[in-house]
Motif scaffolding. Structure first.
Motif, mmCIF file in Angstrom:
data_model
loop_
_atom_site.group_PDB
_atom_site.id
_atom_site.type_symbol
_atom_site.label_atom_id
_atom_site.label_comp_id
_atom_site.label_asym_id
_atom_site.label_seq_id
_atom_site.Cartn_x
_atom_site.Cartn_y
_atom_site.Cartn_z
ATOM 1 N N TRP A 106 0.820 -1.199 0.000
ATOM 2 C CA TRP A 106 0.000 0.000 0.000
ATOM 3 C C TRP A 106 0.858 1.254 0.000
ATOM 4 O O TRP A 106 1.986 1.259 0.467
ATOM 5 C CB TRP A 106 -0.968 -0.001 1.174
ATOM 6 N N THR A 107 0.299 2.300 -0.569
ATOM 7 C CA THR A 107 0.979 3.573 -0.728
ATOM 8 C C THR A 107 0.077 4.680 -0.213
ATOM 9 O O THR A 107 -1.140 4.608 -0.376
ATOM 10 C CB THR A 107 1.276 3.824 -2.228
ATOM 11 N N ILE A 108 0.672 5.700 0.391
ATOM 12 C CA ILE A 108 -0.090 6.864 0.825
ATOM 13 C C ILE A 108 -0.010 7.915 -0.276
ATOM 14 O O ILE A 108 1.082 8.241 -0.767
ATOM 15 C CB ILE A 108 0.452 7.430 2.153
ATOM 16 N N LEU A 109 -1.180 8.427 -0.662
ATOM 17 C CA LEU A 109 -1.278 9.500 -1.649
ATOM 18 C C LEU A 109 -1.807 10.737 -0.945
ATOM 19 O O LEU A 109 -2.685 10.637 -0.083
ATOM 20 C CB LEU A 109 -2.258 9.126 -2.770
ATOM 21 N N VAL A 110 -1.290 11.909 -1.295
ATOM 22 C CA VAL A 110 -1.814 13.163 -0.772
ATOM 23 C C VAL A 110 -2.284 13.980 -1.968
ATOM 24 O O VAL A 110 -1.509 14.246 -2.891
ATOM 25 C CB VAL A 110 -0.765 13.939 0.050
ATOM 26 N N PHE A 115 2.876 9.928 -2.053
ATOM 27 C CA PHE A 115 3.551 10.598 -0.948
ATOM 28 C C PHE A 115 4.583 9.698 -0.296
ATOM 29 O O PHE A 115 5.573 10.174 0.243
ATOM 30 C CB PHE A 115 2.495 11.040 0.074
ATOM 31 N N THR A 116 4.349 8.384 -0.301
ATOM 32 C CA THR A 116 5.289 7.432 0.300
ATOM 33 C C THR A 116 5.561 6.288 -0.671
ATOM 34 O O THR A 116 4.822 6.081 -1.630
ATOM 35 C CB THR A 116 4.726 6.809 1.602
ATOM 36 N N THR A 144 -6.450 15.901 1.203
ATOM 37 C CA THR A 144 -7.053 14.575 1.093
ATOM 38 C C THR A 144 -5.938 13.545 1.046
ATOM 39 O O THR A 144 -5.062 13.610 0.190
ATOM 40 C CB THR A 144 -7.928 14.470 -0.166
ATOM 41 N N VAL A 145 -5.982 12.618 1.984
ATOM 42 C CA VAL A 145 -4.989 11.560 2.060
ATOM 43 C C VAL A 145 -5.687 10.258 1.694
ATOM 44 O O VAL A 145 -6.746 9.932 2.233
ATOM 45 C CB VAL A 145 -4.391 11.471 3.481
ATOM 46 N N SER A 146 -5.093 9.532 0.767
ATOM 47 C CA SER A 146 -5.673 8.259 0.329
ATOM 48 C C SER A 146 -4.676 7.139 0.549
ATOM 49 O O SER A 146 -3.466 7.338 0.472
ATOM 50 C CB SER A 146 -6.048 8.314 -1.151
ATOM 51 N N ILE A 147 -5.207 5.979 0.810
ATOM 52 C CA ILE A 147 -4.408 4.767 0.911
ATOM 53 C C ILE A 147 -4.773 3.925 -0.308
ATOM 54 O O ILE A 147 -5.939 3.598 -0.514
ATOM 55 C CB ILE A 147 -4.700 4.017 2.220
ATOM 56 N N ALA A 154 -3.975 -0.601 -9.221
ATOM 57 C CA ALA A 154 -4.491 -0.472 -7.857
ATOM 58 C C ALA A 154 -5.601 -1.490 -7.632
ATOM 59 O O ALA A 154 -6.333 -1.842 -8.556
ATOM 60 C CB ALA A 154 -5.013 0.933 -7.630
ATOM 61 N N LYS A 155 -5.731 -1.935 -6.372
ATOM 62 C CA LYS A 155 -6.765 -2.918 -6.028
ATOM 63 C C LYS A 155 -7.802 -2.360 -5.060
ATOM 64 O O LYS A 155 -8.784 -3.019 -4.768
ATOM 65 C CB LYS A 155 -6.111 -4.150 -5.413
ATOM 66 N N GLY A 156 -7.555 -1.157 -4.551
ATOM 67 C CA GLY A 156 -8.496 -0.545 -3.625
ATOM 68 C C GLY A 156 -8.049 0.854 -3.263
ATOM 69 O O GLY A 156 -6.876 1.204 -3.429
ATOM 70 N N LEU A 157 -9.002 1.674 -2.766
ATOM 71 C CA LEU A 157 -8.697 3.048 -2.405
ATOM 72 C C LEU A 157 -9.525 3.459 -1.193
ATOM 73 O O LEU A 157 -10.739 3.276 -1.181
ATOM 74 C CB LEU A 157 -9.003 3.970 -3.590
ATOM 75 N N TRP A 158 -8.850 3.987 -0.170
ATOM 76 C CA TRP A 158 -9.470 4.497 1.055
ATOM 77 C C TRP A 158 -9.046 5.946 1.184
ATOM 78 O O TRP A 158 -7.874 6.265 0.978
ATOM 79 C CB TRP A 158 -8.971 3.724 2.268
ATOM 80 N N SER A 159 -9.944 6.856 1.541
ATOM 81 C CA SER A 159 -9.587 8.282 1.629
ATOM 82 C C SER A 159 -10.034 8.908 2.936
ATOM 83 O O SER A 159 -11.057 8.519 3.512
ATOM 84 C CB SER A 159 -10.204 9.051 0.468
ATOM 85 N N PHE A 160 -9.265 9.911 3.363
ATOM 86 C CA PHE A 160 -9.525 10.686 4.572
ATOM 87 C C PHE A 160 -9.178 12.130 4.301
ATOM 88 O O PHE A 160 -8.345 12.425 3.439
ATOM 89 C CB PHE A 160 -8.644 10.185 5.735
ATOM 90 N N LYS A 161 -9.775 13.025 5.046
ATOM 91 C CA LYS A 161 -9.462 14.445 4.961
ATOM 92 C C LYS A 161 -8.693 14.815 6.220
ATOM 93 O O LYS A 161 -9.171 14.598 7.327
ATOM 94 C CB LYS A 161 -10.749 15.250 4.855
#
Length: 165
Positions: A106-110, A115-116, A144-147, A154-161
């Motif tokens: 998994w990767t962190i997206l901003v 991002f990572t 917005t930060v997404s995993i 990609a196999k999935g996406l989770w997001s947070f503010k």
């Protein structure tokens, strides 16, 4: 004295038992029918800052199978009601993911940008100041930060503010 022939009283008890068994079988079948109508839950990711945390199921997830670019773009547009958390720049932001997500990497997206680097661990810690720093392209009062599960595809996406405290 009763006028029932011998053994007939036992039939009444047998019929009552039969009705109870049929009722129980019907209840089990109804329960299975209700459960089969439910969607299978997706793996969960969690963001924790200090004592506060938020968790979320996936915006996009196809039971661990690859998602096409069109599906991911649609998910990004539908990210309107994602959960938010306040971040003090002096606090650490902790990311936790379900083992299913970690196994795929998994990767962190901003704000949609990587991002990572990809990780197969279930837990990461990043300083809060990194999410509101022009040096990292993350300035502003909210990001917005997404995993993203899996790299390419990609196999999935989770997001947070993340909101500046």
């Amino acid at each position: 004295m009763t006028t029932l022939p011998r053994g007939e009283a036992a039939d009444v008890h047998r019929a009552a038992r039969r009705r109870r068994a049929v009722a129980a079988a019907g209840a089990v079948c109804a329960g299975l029918l209700v459960l089969s109508a439910c969607d299978k839950p997706t793996p969960v990711s969690t963001v924790t800052v200090g004592q506060d945390s938020v968790n979320s199921e996936a915006l996009c997830y196809n039971d661990g199978k690859a998602l096409d670019a069109k599906s991911l773009a649609k998910c990004a547009k539908n990210a309107g009601d994602i959960k938010s958390i306040k971040v003090d720049q002096d606090e650490n932001v902790r990311f936790g993911v379900d083992p299913k997500i970690a196994d795929a990497g998994w990767t962190i997206l901003v704000n949609g940008r990587q991002f990572t680097e990809s990780s197969k661990k279930t837990y990461r810690v990043i300083p809060g100041s990194a999410f509101f720093n022009a040096q990292y392209g993350t300035q502003g009062d909210s990001n917005t930060v997404s995993i993203q599960m899996g790299a390419s595809p990609a196999k999935g996406l989770w997001s947070f503010k993340l909101k500046k405290a």
